[in-house]
Every structure is written in structure tokens, then in C-alpha cells.
Design an enzyme around this catalytic site. Structure first.
Site, PDB file in Angstrom:
ATOM      1  N   ASP A  19      -6.574  -4.087   5.976  1.00 39.91           N
ATOM      2  CA  ASP A  19      -6.147  -3.114   4.958  1.00 39.91           C
ATOM      3  C   ASP A  19      -6.564  -1.732   5.465  1.00 39.91           C
ATOM      4  OD1 ASP A  19      -5.369  -1.969   2.456  1.00 39.91           O
ATOM      5  OD2 ASP A  19      -7.417  -2.097   1.725  1.00 39.91           O
ATOM      6  N   SER A  20      -6.085  -0.705   4.770  1.00 38.09           N
ATOM      7  CA  SER A  20      -6.533   0.644   5.112  1.00 38.09           C
ATOM      8  C   SER A  20      -8.040   0.787   4.868  1.00 38.09           C
ATOM      9  CB  SER A  20      -5.790   1.670   4.257  1.00 38.09           C
ATOM     10  OG  SER A  20      -6.053   1.424   2.886  1.00 38.09           O
ATOM     11  N   CYS A  82      -2.342  -5.101   2.462  1.00 37.27           N
ATOM     12  CA  CYS A  82      -2.135  -3.728   2.008  1.00 37.27           C
ATOM     13  C   CYS A  82      -0.657  -3.573   1.702  1.00 37.27           C
ATOM     14  CB  CYS A  82      -2.552  -2.767   3.126  1.00 37.27           C
ATOM     15  SG  CYS A  82      -2.224  -1.038   2.785  1.00 37.27           S
ATOM     16  N   GLU A 161     -12.825   3.112  -2.925  1.00 37.07           N
ATOM     17  CA  GLU A 161     -13.560   3.207  -1.654  1.00 37.07           C
ATOM     18  C   GLU A 161     -14.986   3.704  -1.886  1.00 37.07           C
ATOM     19  OE1 GLU A 161     -12.752   2.606   1.758  1.00 37.07           O
ATOM     20  OE2 GLU A 161     -11.101   1.470   0.889  1.00 37.07           O
ATOM     21  N   CYS A 193      -1.166  -2.333  -5.332  1.00 40.60           N
ATOM     22  CA  CYS A 193      -2.059  -1.856  -4.277  1.00 40.60           C
ATOM     23  C   CYS A 193      -3.283  -2.758  -4.324  1.00 40.60           C
ATOM     24  CB  CYS A 193      -2.445  -0.405  -4.555  1.00 40.60           C
ATOM     25  SG  CYS A 193      -3.812   0.199  -3.538  1.00 40.60           S
ATOM     26  N   HIS A 195      -6.268  -2.304  -3.645  1.00 42.72           N
ATOM     27  CA  HIS A 195      -7.516  -1.722  -4.152  1.00 42.72           C
ATOM     28  C   HIS A 195      -7.649  -1.913  -5.668  1.00 42.72           C
ATOM     29  CE1 HIS A 195      -7.760   0.297  -0.258  1.00 42.72           C
ATOM     30  NE2 HIS A 195      -8.962   0.746  -0.571  1.00 42.72           N
TER      31      HIS A 195
HETATM   32  N1  DGL Z   1      -4.791  -1.191  -0.330  1.00 41.48           N
HETATM   33  C1  DGL Z   1      -3.695  -0.340   0.046  1.00 41.48           C
HETATM   34  C2  DGL Z   1      -2.424  -0.822  -0.631  1.00 41.48           C
HETATM   35  O1  DGL Z   1      -2.356  -1.973  -1.019  1.00 41.48           O
HETATM   36  C3  DGL Z   1      -4.105   1.076  -0.174  1.00 41.48           C
HETATM   37  C4  DGL Z   1      -3.248   2.050   0.518  1.00 41.48           C
HETATM   38  C5  DGL Z   1      -3.922   3.356   0.834  1.00 41.48           C
HETATM   39  O2  DGL Z   1      -4.803   3.352   1.699  1.00 41.48           O
HETATM   40  O3  DGL Z   1      -3.512   4.358   0.247  1.00 41.48           O
HETATM   41  O4  DGL Z   1      -1.469  -0.106  -0.784  1.00 41.48           O
END
Ligand code: DGL
Length: 289
Positions: A19-20, A82, A161, A193, A195
Site C-alpha cells: 500500500d502507499s 490500495c 498515517e 480506501c 486506510h
Molecule cells: N490506502 C490507499 C487507498 O486504498 C490510500 C491512497 C493514498 O495514499 O492516498 O486508496
């Protein structure tokens, strides 16, 4: 010494999940629960989070770099945990690795439409996901049976985060994003998302009991099992596969937050990124040819 058959050796390799940032841990937990015998390598691109407001080309470069780093560590499959990375770059990844099982995420528009009694569905996601052709295709395909209201949520990934899952700032931000959806009578809310599942207690409190919250993490874990099975790649061993955690940032800076969201002590390692600035080419302060 007994050498395992090449296919057997491949089955023992871990699955790469990335993921990011730390949002994908919400997906990792579902995969681990469903497939406890699989080894898992989790990579967070913490040095480049968030992806959501970055240009498409940059997201594609980062996804390719992180995926290659995981492949370099010997994974047998990739899970793009992600939505933004999936929407923007999964096709590139599949084109580059046509034989590798690559499982992505997509906002749960289909189940949300199916279960909405009011025929009104809200989607919370990043700008990157909502502007993508992939998401718009998903809407055309499954959104027809209901009014689907999309809501970009800039800033929310950063709150997660930082581990700010329930403070006043996060609550005010979420209230702002939920308000237009709730005013429109949405009764089914898609977390687009990875997160956002960490914010479920807050989202449920703000949205109220009439609204169902849809997280696709469990469906993705099922999909991972299905795809590995199709490829004959399920580990089949009844010993815990173990999990390793990597970051493209400084492990020392991110360790505590990883532990907080994962809920257990863990060792966070540096992602050995070949396209990164200072990893592969430097060893013990010396340049390596
Ligand atoms: N967890 C990522 C997603 O599902 C986050 C994306 C981001 O870093 O903006 O979209």
C-alpha cells in the site's frame, strides 16, 4: 539433502502485499486470518504516502518500484492493498507480469447497491481512485441500480498515517465528508480506501446505526485464496507462514505506528528498493559496483 520440487518450493514463497502506507494493514489482517499458513511480506511506501493526490505517472512509477522490490524478495503473488494504486496501475503491473497472480482492490459499489434499501449509496475514496477510468467503469457496471454519490476525502489518509483515529480534527474532517452523503439519505457507505477501515468506529458513530459500512478487505482475502488455489500456489503446509513488514521510509520513524495499527510488536525493515536513492548501491557507507 532433499530438494523440494520447484512447484513445492514456489508454494512455500510468501505473498507480497503493499500500500502507499499503513492502510493496507487492514487488508493484511484479513488475509492473515483467512490464510494463516501463508508467509506474508507487507510493504508500505511510507516515503511517498499519500498517493491519492499525486499525478498518475508518479503513482505508476511508485507502484512499479515497490512491486519490483517485493518480487526481488521472492514473492509468489502480489496483493495491491490500495484502491488508488489498483485503479491507477494494476493493468501496467499485469502487463509486465502476465503469469503472476496479482490481486487488487476496488470499492465495494456492487455489494453496496445490492444492500441499499434507500437505493442511495455513498463512496468515500481518494481523488486518485475517483478520477480513474477503472472506478468510472465500475460505476457504469454496478452503479445503475442506485444513486451513487462519490466523496473525495483529502487529508484522511494522513490522519490514519499519524494514528489520529478519533481526535477532534479527524472527527471534524469526517463530519464534513459524511454530511452531504447523509443529507442525501445514503444508507450504504463504501470505504473506497484501505486506510478508512481504521476509522470504522468513528464513521459508524457519525453515520448512525441506519447506515451500513462496506469494507472490501474480507472479499479480497477470499479472492487471494481463490487465485492462489487456481494457480496451485496455496502453501498447504500447516505451519505459520510468518509476516515481515517493510517500509520505504525510515523504519525507526514508522515502527511505533505500525505496531499501533497492527496491534502487536513487530520488526519493521527497510524495503530494499533498487530504484531508491541509497539502498542497493550503498553498503556500509561504500559504493558497490
Ligand atoms: N490506502 C490507499 C487507498 O486504498 C490510500 C491512497 C493514498 O495514499 O492516498 O486508496
Amino acid at each position: 539433502m532433499h530438494q523440494p520440487h520447484p512447484m513445492e518450493a514456489m508454494r512455500r514463497q510468501p505473498i507480497g502485499v503493499f500500500d502507499s502506507g499503513i492502510g493496507g494493514l487492514s487488508v493484511l489482517a484479513h488475509i492473515h486470518r483467512r490464510l494463516p499458513w501463508e508467509g506474508l511480506l507487507y510493504a508500505a511506501d511510507s516515503a511517498h504516502v499519500p498517493y491519492g493526490d499525486k499525478p498518475t505517472a508518479e503513482i505508476r512509477r511508485r507502484v512499479s518500484t515497490v512491486a519490483e522490490a517485493l518480487l526481488g524478495l521472492g514473492v509468489k503473488a502480489l496483493v495491491v492493498a490500495c484502491n488508488t494504486a489498483t485503479a491507477t496501475a494494476i493493468q501496467d503491473l499485469r502487463n509486465h507480469h502476465p503469469h503472476l497472480p496479482i490481486i487488487g482492490m476496488e470499492p465495494g459499489v456492487k455489494p453496496a447497491v445490492a444492500q441499499s434499501r434507500a437505493r442511495r449509496v455513498g463512496v468515500l475514496a481518494t481523488n486518485g481512485t475517483l478520477r480513474s477510468g477503472r472506478f468510472n467503469h465500475l460505476l457504469e457496471r454496478y452503479g445503475g441500480g442506485a444513486e451513487v454519490i462519490v466523496q473525495p476525502c483529502p487529508g484522511l489518509v494522513e490522519r490514519v498515517e499519524q494514528g489520529k483515529l478519533g481526535d477532534g480534527v479527524t472527527e471534524a474532517l469526517l463530519r464534513r465528508y459524511l454530511e452531504p452523503l447523509l443529507e442525501n439519505g445514503v444508507d450504504s457507505l463504501v470505504l473506497g480506501c484501505t486506510h478508512y477501515p481504521f476509522l470504522i468506529p468513528l464513521i459508524e458513530r457519525l453515520a448512525g446505526p441506519e447506515v451500513s459500512v462496506i469494507d472490501t478487505g474480507p472479499a479480497v482475502a477470499r479472492q487471494v485464496e481463490l487465485r492462489l488455489n487456481e494457480h496451485g500456489l496455496l502453501s498447504g503446509r500447516h505451519v505459520s507462514g510468518g509476516i515481515r513488514f517493510f517500509t520505504s521510509g525510515e523504519p525507526g520513524r514508522h515502527q511505533a505506528m505500525f505496531e499501533c495499527l497492527w496491534g502487536r510488536p513487530l520488526l519493521l525493515e527497510q524495503l530494499p528498493e533498487s530504484a531508491g536513492v541509497d539502498l542497493t548501491f550503498q553498503k556500509a557507507g561504500q559504493l558497490v559496483e
